[in-house]
Write an enzyme that holds these catalytic residues in place. Structure first.
Site, PDB file in Angstrom:
ATOM      1  N   ARG A  62      -5.119  39.064 -37.974  1.00 13.20           N
ATOM      2  CA  ARG A  62      -3.857  39.665 -38.417  1.00 13.20           C
ATOM      3  C   ARG A  62      -3.703  41.124 -37.968  1.00 13.20           C
ATOM      4  O   ARG A  62      -2.599  41.601 -37.796  1.00 13.20           O
ATOM      5  CB  ARG A  62      -3.762  39.581 -39.935  1.00 13.20           C
ATOM      6  CG  ARG A  62      -2.838  38.440 -40.325  1.00 13.20           C
ATOM      7  CD  ARG A  62      -2.643  38.366 -41.796  1.00 13.20           C
ATOM      8  NE  ARG A  62      -3.917  38.109 -42.468  1.00 13.20           N
ATOM      9  CZ  ARG A  62      -4.004  37.793 -43.748  1.00 13.20           C
ATOM     10  NH1 ARG A  62      -2.947  37.720 -44.487  1.00 13.20           N
ATOM     11  NH2 ARG A  62      -5.175  37.550 -44.283  1.00 13.20           N
ATOM     12  N   LYS A 169     -19.409  27.749 -42.505  1.00 17.15           N
ATOM     13  CA  LYS A 169     -19.551  27.456 -43.919  1.00 17.15           C
ATOM     14  C   LYS A 169     -18.738  28.452 -44.728  1.00 17.15           C
ATOM     15  O   LYS A 169     -18.444  29.503 -44.181  1.00 17.15           O
ATOM     16  CB  LYS A 169     -21.019  27.453 -44.323  1.00 17.15           C
ATOM     17  CG  LYS A 169     -21.653  28.846 -44.420  1.00 17.15           C
ATOM     18  CD  LYS A 169     -22.976  28.770 -45.078  1.00 17.15           C
ATOM     19  CE  LYS A 169     -22.875  28.936 -46.576  1.00 17.15           C
ATOM     20  NZ  LYS A 169     -23.055  30.306 -47.057  1.00 17.15           N
ATOM     21  N   ASP A 198     -24.276  25.494 -39.163  1.00 15.43           N
ATOM     22  CA  ASP A 198     -25.136  26.041 -40.204  1.00 15.43           C
ATOM     23  C   ASP A 198     -26.068  26.979 -39.476  1.00 15.43           C
ATOM     24  O   ASP A 198     -26.903  26.540 -38.687  1.00 15.43           O
ATOM     25  CB  ASP A 198     -25.934  24.923 -40.889  1.00 15.43           C
ATOM     26  CG  ASP A 198     -26.759  25.477 -42.043  1.00 15.43           C
ATOM     27  OD1 ASP A 198     -27.380  26.538 -41.861  1.00 15.43           O
ATOM     28  OD2 ASP A 198     -26.789  24.858 -43.115  1.00 15.43           O
ATOM     29  N   HIS A 199     -25.915  28.277 -39.709  1.00 18.08           N
ATOM     30  CA  HIS A 199     -26.636  29.213 -38.839  1.00 18.08           C
ATOM     31  C   HIS A 199     -28.160  29.094 -38.977  1.00 18.08           C
ATOM     32  O   HIS A 199     -28.886  29.572 -38.131  1.00 18.08           O
ATOM     33  CB  HIS A 199     -26.137  30.648 -39.020  1.00 18.08           C
ATOM     34  CG  HIS A 199     -26.679  31.352 -40.227  1.00 18.08           C
ATOM     35  ND1 HIS A 199     -26.150  31.206 -41.472  1.00 18.08           N
ATOM     36  CD2 HIS A 199     -27.710  32.202 -40.361  1.00 18.08           C
ATOM     37  CE1 HIS A 199     -26.832  31.941 -42.326  1.00 18.08           C
ATOM     38  NE2 HIS A 199     -27.792  32.562 -41.683  1.00 18.08           N
ATOM     39  N   LYS A 203     -31.881  29.260 -35.911  1.00 17.92           N
ATOM     40  CA  LYS A 203     -33.122  30.053 -35.961  1.00 17.92           C
ATOM     41  C   LYS A 203     -34.223  29.311 -35.218  1.00 17.92           C
ATOM     42  O   LYS A 203     -34.448  28.127 -35.455  1.00 17.92           O
ATOM     43  CB  LYS A 203     -33.539  30.288 -37.420  1.00 17.92           C
ATOM     44  CG  LYS A 203     -32.552  31.138 -38.208  1.00 17.92           C
ATOM     45  CD  LYS A 203     -33.059  31.367 -39.627  1.00 17.92           C
ATOM     46  CE  LYS A 203     -31.974  31.947 -40.526  1.00 17.92           C
ATOM     47  NZ  LYS A 203     -31.667  33.354 -40.327  1.00 17.92           N
ATOM     48  N   ASP A 256     -23.851  28.553 -52.339  1.00 19.57           N
ATOM     49  CA  ASP A 256     -23.991  29.428 -51.168  1.00 19.57           C
ATOM     50  C   ASP A 256     -25.170  29.013 -50.287  1.00 19.57           C
ATOM     51  O   ASP A 256     -25.114  29.166 -49.071  1.00 19.57           O
ATOM     52  CB  ASP A 256     -24.181  30.871 -51.676  1.00 19.57           C
ATOM     53  CG  ASP A 256     -24.103  31.906 -50.562  1.00 19.57           C
ATOM     54  OD1 ASP A 256     -23.189  31.791 -49.722  1.00 19.57           O
ATOM     55  OD2 ASP A 256     -24.947  32.818 -50.534  1.00 19.57           O
ATOM     56  N   HIS A 261     -28.073  25.493 -46.080  1.00 17.75           N
ATOM     57  CA  HIS A 261     -29.315  25.993 -45.481  1.00 17.75           C
ATOM     58  C   HIS A 261     -30.559  25.290 -46.030  1.00 17.75           C
ATOM     59  O   HIS A 261     -31.454  24.901 -45.294  1.00 17.75           O
ATOM     60  CB  HIS A 261     -29.465  27.500 -45.704  1.00 17.75           C
ATOM     61  CG  HIS A 261     -28.255  28.293 -45.306  1.00 17.75           C
ATOM     62  ND1 HIS A 261     -27.476  27.943 -44.229  1.00 17.75           N
ATOM     63  CD2 HIS A 261     -27.675  29.405 -45.831  1.00 17.75           C
ATOM     64  CE1 HIS A 261     -26.471  28.819 -44.115  1.00 17.75           C
ATOM     65  NE2 HIS A 261     -26.579  29.699 -45.073  1.00 17.75           N
ATOM     66  N   LYS A 361     -31.034  36.245 -54.852  1.00 13.23           N
ATOM     67  CA  LYS A 361     -30.749  37.600 -54.376  1.00 13.23           C
ATOM     68  C   LYS A 361     -31.560  38.581 -55.210  1.00 13.23           C
ATOM     69  O   LYS A 361     -31.904  38.300 -56.363  1.00 13.23           O
ATOM     70  CB  LYS A 361     -29.262  37.928 -54.571  1.00 13.23           C
ATOM     71  CG  LYS A 361     -28.316  36.953 -53.885  1.00 13.23           C
ATOM     72  CD  LYS A 361     -27.838  37.487 -52.576  1.00 13.23           C
ATOM     73  CE  LYS A 361     -26.888  36.568 -51.879  1.00 13.23           C
ATOM     74  NZ  LYS A 361     -27.003  36.601 -50.434  1.00 13.23           N
TER      75      LYS A 361
HETATM   76  C1  BG6 Z   1     -25.315  32.988 -45.805  1.00 15.28           C
HETATM   77  C2  BG6 Z   1     -25.058  33.237 -47.257  1.00 15.28           C
HETATM   78  O1  BG6 Z   1     -24.859  31.714 -45.432  1.00 15.28           O
HETATM   79  O2  BG6 Z   1     -26.704  33.079 -45.545  1.00 15.28           O
HETATM   80  C3  BG6 Z   1     -25.588  34.610 -47.661  1.00 15.28           C
HETATM   81  O3  BG6 Z   1     -23.667  33.165 -47.521  1.00 15.28           O
HETATM   82  C4  BG6 Z   1     -27.047  34.722 -47.287  1.00 15.28           C
HETATM   83  O4  BG6 Z   1     -25.400  34.844 -49.043  1.00 15.28           O
HETATM   84  C5  BG6 Z   1     -27.256  34.351 -45.837  1.00 15.28           C
HETATM   85  O5  BG6 Z   1     -27.446  36.071 -47.511  1.00 15.28           O
HETATM   86  C6  BG6 Z   1     -28.733  34.288 -45.513  1.00 15.28           C
HETATM   87  O6  BG6 Z   1     -28.868  34.164 -44.129  1.00 15.28           O
HETATM   88  P1  BG6 Z   1     -30.150  34.742 -43.402  1.00 15.28           P
HETATM   89  O7  BG6 Z   1     -29.981  34.335 -41.970  1.00 15.28           O
HETATM   90  O8  BG6 Z   1     -30.133  36.226 -43.621  1.00 15.28           O
HETATM   91  O9  BG6 Z   1     -31.312  34.092 -44.072  1.00 15.28           O
END
Ligand code: BG6
Length: 513
Positions: A62, A169, A198-199, A203, A256, A261, A361
């Protein structure tokens, strides 16, 4: 103007083929993900010769900005996020491929403009009509964008060109909404065009779980209930909710981290060997194991799950505020920032082997690990060292920040008497492979450009992940927590999490820095 200039060569030839010629369209390009991860990852791919020289980006957001302003902005950002020295010639080549289109995703007109822009960019950069759309926006826009892309005819593919969608996500906020989103996607695209990211699967250490298990002959024979006592998967973070309080408060630690993950970590650790490394062969096995996770009754949810929220405390020597004092979080929030769960998998390999999951966290240390604890030696051979006191063998897959694998076993302490003590055999990635600049998105973006969805989630996998957490969400919603905050920032979470394992005669593996 046609621009398919040779890419300046600044490193060794690539391992693997470059991505197909294509345009990447990034929705939400002004956000953090683009500057921190996506642009650095694309640059790293260019540097490794894995980006086609017929490549371009069209970013949409935007923010009113021209393409020139956009190029200037990312040229500043890259200095901060590249993780390596930026080569000026290569960057110049790269940035000429970046284009910007200001607009609101809810406005239908923008999709027509996008279509026109794509035609022009496609011609200028010879990208053969191949486009992929990266949805890096807030989740409430996913449905609208998908629908409009479909309506604008931007998702139609044929033998001449391909069209793909990468979707970030959170994929839904419960089972029902995930199903609805899948339905909406599959109305306008085929499953094979959809790349649910899914990141964690980007890794190296997560991908290495597969290599470790299936490229070595010695571990698989003991990878089952006969030899393994339990498995512990911890994703411990020291950060709080940072600037994402208003999003996080509607999600919580369970949504989350767990259906996505943690389900990746659990499925890679516990799946059966796939029949090949074809995308669907691997994903069939992952889906199968997720379906084998025992559904929990309401009573089991009460017994086998723990939730927590951090109060103020000290993390890495700094006093930090309570969750309820974070920006964007209501002062009476009941959202959990910690979760621990005991899961069981109903199949022949894993029956009765608990999988303990824990994530939170503001914990005492940052560490993601998969720990496999083997059964104790069966028989007291060393008289003065009762077997109960011996540390059982533990295999730890260190995902981050340490990257490696360690195996704990008992050894004789040197001296005239027979005494035993635990020792570790350690493998660290850095010792063998050095440190490569890597955002974790390189492999995933490249896979999308070559059409390999192995490391992306299929619709059934996402839904299976939600099926596991659904009963927990239901019970937790019906019984709001009364004791929040119940752990101090900088500790290992609420005491109930320790009790969860103690009831089974076990303890969490805690890893202080
Ligand atoms: C994200 C979450 O998908 O993954 C975050 O929304 C989290 O809350 C993060 O901190 C963790 O990713 P990584 O790669 O730092 O382990």
């Amino acid at each position: 103007m046609l621009d398919t200039a040779e890419m300046p060569a600044i490193s060794a030839p690539p391992i693997g083929r470059p991505g197909d010629p294509c345009v990447m369209v990034i929705f939400g390009v002004a956000g953090d993900l683009t500057r921190r991860k996506l642009i650095p990852a694309l640059y790293n791919l260019a540097k490794a010769h894995l980006l086609s020289r017929e490549f371009a980006v069209v970013g949409i957001a935007r923010t009113p900005m021209s393409t020139d302003d956009f190029r200037k902005k990312i040229s500043e950002d890259i200095k901060q996020f590249a993780g390596t020295q930026v080569d000026p010639d290569l960057w110049e080549w790269f940035v000429r491929r970046m284009h910007y289109l200001p607009g609101d995703f809810r406005d239908k007109k923008i999709y027509q403009q996008l279509k026109d822009t794509l035609q022009k960019v496609d011609k200028d950069h010879s990208t053969h009509g191949n486009y992929f759309f990266y949805l890096a926006t807030a989740p409430e826009f996913f449905g609208t964008i998908i629908e409009n892309l479909g309506e604008a005819g931007l998702l139609g593919q044929d033998n001449q060109h391909w069209r793909r969608i990468i979707i970030e996500k959170p994929f839904g906020h419960d089972l029902e909404s995930a199903r609805a989103l899948n339905k909406q996607l599959l109305k306008v695209a085929e499953e094979k065009q959809v790349y649910r990211i899914d990141h964690y699967l980007g890794k190296e250490t997560v991908q290495n779980i597969l290599a470790f298990r299936f490229a070595n002959g010695i571990f698989e024979p003991v990878w089952n209930r006969r030899y393994i006592d339990h498995v512990e998967i911890s994703v411990a973070e020291t950060v709080g909710v940072e600037k994402r309080g208003s999003y996080y408060d509607t999600a919580g630690a369970l949504r989350d981290m767990v259906p996505n993950h943690m389900m990746q970590l659990i499925s890679l650790t516990s799946m059966e060997p796939p029949i090949s490394f074809q995308a669907d062969a691997v994903r069939d096995e992952q889906a199968k194991i997720l379906h084998a996770i025992q559904p929990m009754s309401a009573e089991e949810v009460l017994r086998r799950t723990v939730r927590g929220q951090y109060g103020e405390g000290i993390v890495e020597g700094q006093r930090v505020p309570a969750y309820r004092e974070e920006e964007g979080v209501p002062p009476d929030s009941r959202t959990e920032t910690f979760v621990a769960i005991k899961l069981l998998i109903d199949n022949w390999r894993w029956a009765d082997v608990p999988f303990y999951l824990r994530t939170g966290k503001r914990l005492a240390a940052r560490s993601t690990q998969v720990m496999i604890q083997f059964r104790r030696a069966p028989f007291v051979l060393f008289r003065d060292t009762p077997v109960e006191n011996l540390m059982p063998n533990q295999l730890v897959l260190h995902i981050q920040p340490e990257e490696g694998i360690s195996l704990r076993f008992a050894a004789k302490v040197p001296g005239p008497v027979m005494r035993l003590g635990p020792v570790d055999m350690n493998f660290a990635y850095a010792d063998y492979f050095g440190q490569q600049p890597n955002t974790g998105y390189e492999r995933l973006l490249h896979d999308c450009m070559i059409g390999d969805p192995t490391l992306f989630q299929r619709a059934d996998m996402v839904e299976a992940g939600w099926c596991v957490v659904s009963p927990i969400l239901d019970v937790w919603k019906a019984l709001p927590p009364r004791n929040f905050p119940n752990y101090a920032a900088g500790t290992w979470g609420p005491k109930e999490a320790d009790d969860l394992l103690e009831r089974d005669g076990r303890r969490w593996r805690n890893f202080e820095k």
